[in-house]
Design a protein around this motif. Structure first.
Motif, PDB file in Angstrom:
ATOM      1  N   THR A  36       0.832  -1.196   0.000  1.00 28.42           N
ATOM      2  CA  THR A  36       0.000   0.000   0.000  1.00 28.42           C
ATOM      3  C   THR A  36       0.870   1.251   0.000  1.00 28.42           C
ATOM      4  OG1 THR A  36      -1.706  -1.197   1.242  1.00 28.42           O
ATOM      5  CG2 THR A  36      -1.879   1.202   1.187  1.00 28.42           C
ATOM      6  N   ARG A  37       1.934   1.226   0.785  1.00 28.95           N
ATOM      7  CA  ARG A  37       2.875   2.356   0.810  1.00 28.95           C
ATOM      8  C   ARG A  37       3.538   2.527  -0.561  1.00 28.95           C
ATOM      9  NH1 ARG A  37       6.139   5.161   4.617  1.00 28.95           N
ATOM     10  NH2 ARG A  37       7.252   6.738   3.395  1.00 28.95           N
ATOM     11  N   GLU A  38       3.898   1.415  -1.197  1.00 30.36           N
ATOM     12  CA  GLU A  38       4.489   1.494  -2.533  1.00 30.36           C
ATOM     13  C   GLU A  38       3.510   2.112  -3.518  1.00 30.36           C
ATOM     14  OE1 GLU A  38       6.050  -1.542  -6.063  1.00 30.36           O
ATOM     15  OE2 GLU A  38       6.184  -2.180  -3.965  1.00 30.36           O
ATOM     16  N   GLU A  39       2.237   1.734  -3.417  1.00 27.24           N
ATOM     17  CA  GLU A  39       1.230   2.280  -4.328  1.00 27.24           C
ATOM     18  C   GLU A  39       1.070   3.789  -4.133  1.00 27.24           C
ATOM     19  OE1 GLU A  39      -1.245  -1.926  -4.556  1.00 27.24           O
ATOM     20  OE2 GLU A  39      -1.951  -0.315  -3.249  1.00 27.24           O
ATOM     21  N   PHE A  40       1.122   4.242  -2.885  1.00 32.21           N
ATOM     22  CA  PHE A  40       1.057   5.676  -2.624  1.00 32.21           C
ATOM     23  C   PHE A  40       2.222   6.394  -3.291  1.00 32.21           C
ATOM     24  CE2 PHE A  40       2.510   9.325  -0.182  1.00 32.21           C
ATOM     25  CZ  PHE A  40       1.386  10.122  -0.176  1.00 32.21           C
ATOM     26  N   GLU A  41       3.427   5.836  -3.153  1.00 30.41           N
ATOM     27  CA  GLU A  41       4.611   6.488  -3.726  1.00 30.41           C
ATOM     28  C   GLU A  41       4.545   6.506  -5.252  1.00 30.41           C
ATOM     29  OE1 GLU A  41       6.688   8.161  -2.045  1.00 30.41           O
ATOM     30  OE2 GLU A  41       6.214   7.504  -0.015  1.00 30.41           O
ATOM     31  N   VAL A  42       4.002   5.457  -5.856  1.00 32.91           N
ATOM     32  CA  VAL A  42       3.830   5.433  -7.311  1.00 32.91           C
ATOM     33  C   VAL A  42       2.859   6.526  -7.735  1.00 32.91           C
ATOM     34  CG1 VAL A  42       2.879   4.093  -9.232  1.00 32.91           C
ATOM     35  CG2 VAL A  42       4.426   3.002  -7.594  1.00 32.91           C
ATOM     36  N   ALA A  43       1.744   6.636  -7.009  1.00 34.00           N
ATOM     37  CA  ALA A  43       0.756   7.677  -7.328  1.00 34.00           C
ATOM     38  C   ALA A  43       1.371   9.064  -7.179  1.00 34.00           C
ATOM     39  CB  ALA A  43      -0.468   7.532  -6.428  1.00 34.00           C
ATOM     40  N   LEU A  44       2.146   9.262  -6.123  1.00 30.99           N
ATOM     41  CA  LEU A  44       2.763  10.563  -5.889  1.00 30.99           C
ATOM     42  C   LEU A  44       3.745  10.916  -7.000  1.00 30.99           C
ATOM     43  CD1 LEU A  44       3.248  13.020  -4.064  1.00 30.99           C
ATOM     44  CD2 LEU A  44       4.960  11.652  -2.833  1.00 30.99           C
TER      45      LEU A  44
ATOM     46  N   GLY B 273       5.508  15.724   5.979  1.00 27.05           N
ATOM     47  CA  GLY B 273       6.602  16.296   5.211  1.00 27.05           C
ATOM     48  C   GLY B 273       6.153  16.808   3.849  1.00 27.05           C
ATOM     49  N   LEU B 274       5.139  16.156   3.279  1.00 28.30           N
ATOM     50  CA  LEU B 274       4.590  16.569   1.982  1.00 28.30           C
ATOM     51  C   LEU B 274       3.557  17.687   2.122  1.00 28.30           C
ATOM     52  CD1 LEU B 274       4.014  13.004   0.474  1.00 28.30           C
ATOM     53  CD2 LEU B 274       5.750  14.654  -0.283  1.00 28.30           C
ATOM     54  N   GLU B 275       3.185  17.999   3.364  1.00 24.35           N
ATOM     55  CA  GLU B 275       2.095  18.942   3.638  1.00 24.35           C
ATOM     56  C   GLU B 275       0.803  18.486   2.969  1.00 24.35           C
ATOM     57  OE1 GLU B 275       3.449  22.883   2.642  1.00 24.35           O
ATOM     58  OE2 GLU B 275       4.704  22.996   4.426  1.00 24.35           O
ATOM     59  N   HIS B 276       0.600  17.186   3.002  1.00 27.91           N
ATOM     60  CA  HIS B 276      -0.630  16.572   2.498  1.00 27.91           C
ATOM     61  C   HIS B 276      -1.429  16.123   3.714  1.00 27.91           C
ATOM     62  CE1 HIS B 276      -3.245  14.096  -0.126  1.00 27.91           C
ATOM     63  NE2 HIS B 276      -3.201  13.228   0.868  1.00 27.91           N
TER      64      HIS B 276
ATOM     65  N   GLN C 247       3.754   9.838 -10.063  1.00 28.89           N
ATOM     66  CA  GLN C 247       3.015  10.105 -11.295  1.00 28.89           C
ATOM     67  C   GLN C 247       2.332  11.470 -11.233  1.00 28.89           C
ATOM     68  OE1 GLN C 247       3.250   8.349 -13.924  1.00 28.89           O
ATOM     69  NE2 GLN C 247       1.615   9.119 -15.243  1.00 28.89           N
ATOM     70  N   PHE C 248       1.814  11.817 -10.048  1.00 29.01           N
ATOM     71  CA  PHE C 248       1.175  13.132  -9.888  1.00 29.01           C
ATOM     72  C   PHE C 248       2.184  14.254 -10.119  1.00 29.01           C
ATOM     73  CE2 PHE C 248       0.259  16.792  -7.173  1.00 29.01           C
ATOM     74  CZ  PHE C 248      -0.973  17.167  -7.678  1.00 29.01           C
ATOM     75  N   ARG C 249       3.369  14.101  -9.573  1.00 28.01           N
ATOM     76  CA  ARG C 249       4.401  15.125  -9.754  1.00 28.01           C
ATOM     77  C   ARG C 249       4.813  15.248 -11.215  1.00 28.01           C
ATOM     78  NH1 ARG C 249       8.161  13.746  -4.423  1.00 28.01           N
ATOM     79  NH2 ARG C 249       7.198  15.287  -3.027  1.00 28.01           N
ATOM     80  N   LYS C 250       4.708  14.163 -11.930  1.00 29.68           N
ATOM     81  CA  LYS C 250       5.121  14.151 -13.337  1.00 29.68           C
ATOM     82  C   LYS C 250       4.048  14.707 -14.259  1.00 29.68           C
ATOM     83  CE  LYS C 250       6.791  10.914 -16.895  1.00 29.68           C
ATOM     84  NZ  LYS C 250       7.113   9.484 -17.168  1.00 29.68           N
ATOM     85  N   THR C 251       2.792  14.350 -14.018  1.00 28.35           N
ATOM     86  CA  THR C 251       1.719  14.660 -14.967  1.00 28.35           C
ATOM     87  C   THR C 251       0.549  15.436 -14.384  1.00 28.35           C
ATOM     88  OG1 THR C 251       0.495  12.612 -14.546  1.00 28.35           O
ATOM     89  CG2 THR C 251       2.269  12.512 -16.193  1.00 28.35           C
ATOM     90  N   GLY C 252       0.486  15.591 -13.049  1.00 29.41           N
ATOM     91  CA  GLY C 252      -0.676  16.228 -12.437  1.00 29.41           C
ATOM     92  C   GLY C 252      -1.818  15.272 -12.163  1.00 29.41           C
ATOM     93  N   ARG C 253      -1.670  14.025 -12.489  1.00 28.93           N
ATOM     94  CA  ARG C 253      -2.632  12.953 -12.222  1.00 28.93           C
ATOM     95  C   ARG C 253      -1.872  11.723 -11.736  1.00 28.93           C
ATOM     96  NH1 ARG C 253      -7.769  13.569 -14.843  1.00 28.93           N
ATOM     97  NH2 ARG C 253      -8.173  15.800 -14.899  1.00 28.93           N
TER      98      ARG C 253
END
Length: 263
Positions: free
Chosen positions: A85-93, A134-137, A95-101
């Motif tokens: 689950t932690r890995e999936e969060f990091e993948v999403a993050l 740390g991400l302010e999320h 991708q978000f930083r790269k494309t906004g989604r």
């Protein structure tokens, strides 16, 4: 006639919250019933949708690619954050930083689990929440499956207003200023038997001892005591701290929680 728009939602969590995952999928199915004639389709993706057969790579790699292809990433956790689950969060993050989604939502279930977490599980939660800080999320806390459904329903409405979710009914997109199609109905009890019973959804009202109702124009009836505020689809339970998930319009008055903040 245009085809339906497709919004892909990936849901990540451990097996511990499988019933919450099912409640989340139920909400999306009900919302699809309300929106499908307006040309919007919400597709939930998760590990339930993948075959357990041998994969030429790690099966987790296929999950991760599905995350990269999604529009929205929803993560649920309670007393542990598993490594996948932690890995999936990091993948999403990433991708978000790269494309906004995908847009990222993190939900923490506050109800204490039946079995106390191990030191390792508690540490996994502490480390993950440190990462979020740390991400302010900011995580969203929810006490029950109904609470999860209610909050994400609010978010769907906001995403539709902001055209993250688009509609493609026969004849084309909704004209500017047209009202959004109906949201599904959800009922939730706050502080059962003590304070307020709330019903929310399209055109809903809230009633109960110590409650407040605010309609589409932010006008309503005010009672003293513990307060619950409803706008179109926004719940604020101020009995022990407040959360506002949308816009609140105050004219000549106050929004009062445990403390009072003047207009």
């Amino acid at each position: 006639m245009r085809g339906k728009t497709n919004t892909r939602i990936f849901i990540a969590s451990s097996w511990q919250l499988r019933k919450d995952r099912a409640a989340f999928r139920e909400l999306i199915m009900e919302q699809n019933n309300a929106w499908h004639e307006q040309g919007a389709f919400l597709q939930v993706v998760g590990w339930e949708h993948f075959l357990d057969a041998m994969s030429p790579t790690r099966l987790q790699d296929e999950y991760n690619q599905a995350i990269r292809d999604c529009d929205i990433f929803v993560m649920l956790y309670q007393s542990k954050v598993g490594k996948y689950t932690r890995e999936e969060f990091e993948v999403a993050l990433a991708q978000f930083r790269k494309t906004g989604r995908p847009l990222i939502y993190t939900y923490h279930k506050t109800l204490a689990p039946k079995k106390p977490p191990s030191d390792e599980d508690a540490q996994s939660v502490a480390e993950f929440e440190g990462r979020l800080k740390g991400l302010e999320h900011f995580k969203t806390e929810y006490p029950s499956r109904k609470g999860l459904q209610l909050h994400f329903l609010q978010q769907l409405h906001r995403l539709a207003k902001e055209h993250v979710i688009d509609f493609a009914p026969p004849g084309g997109a909704l004209p500017p200023g047209a009202p959004l199609p109906a949201l599904t109905h959800i009922s939730i009890t706050v502080n059962a038997g003590r304070d307020t019973v709330v019903a929310t959804g399209h055109g809903a009202t809230a009633v109960g001892r110590g409650g407040m109702v605010i309609g589409d124009n932010s006008s309503g009836n005010n009672n003293t005591g513990h307060q619950t505020i409803i706008d179109r689809q926004t719940l604020v339970d101020t009995g022990g701290g407040a959360y506002v998930g949308g816009d609140v319009n105050v004219t000549g008055g106050n929004v009062i929680g445990r403390d009072q903040k003047g207009a």
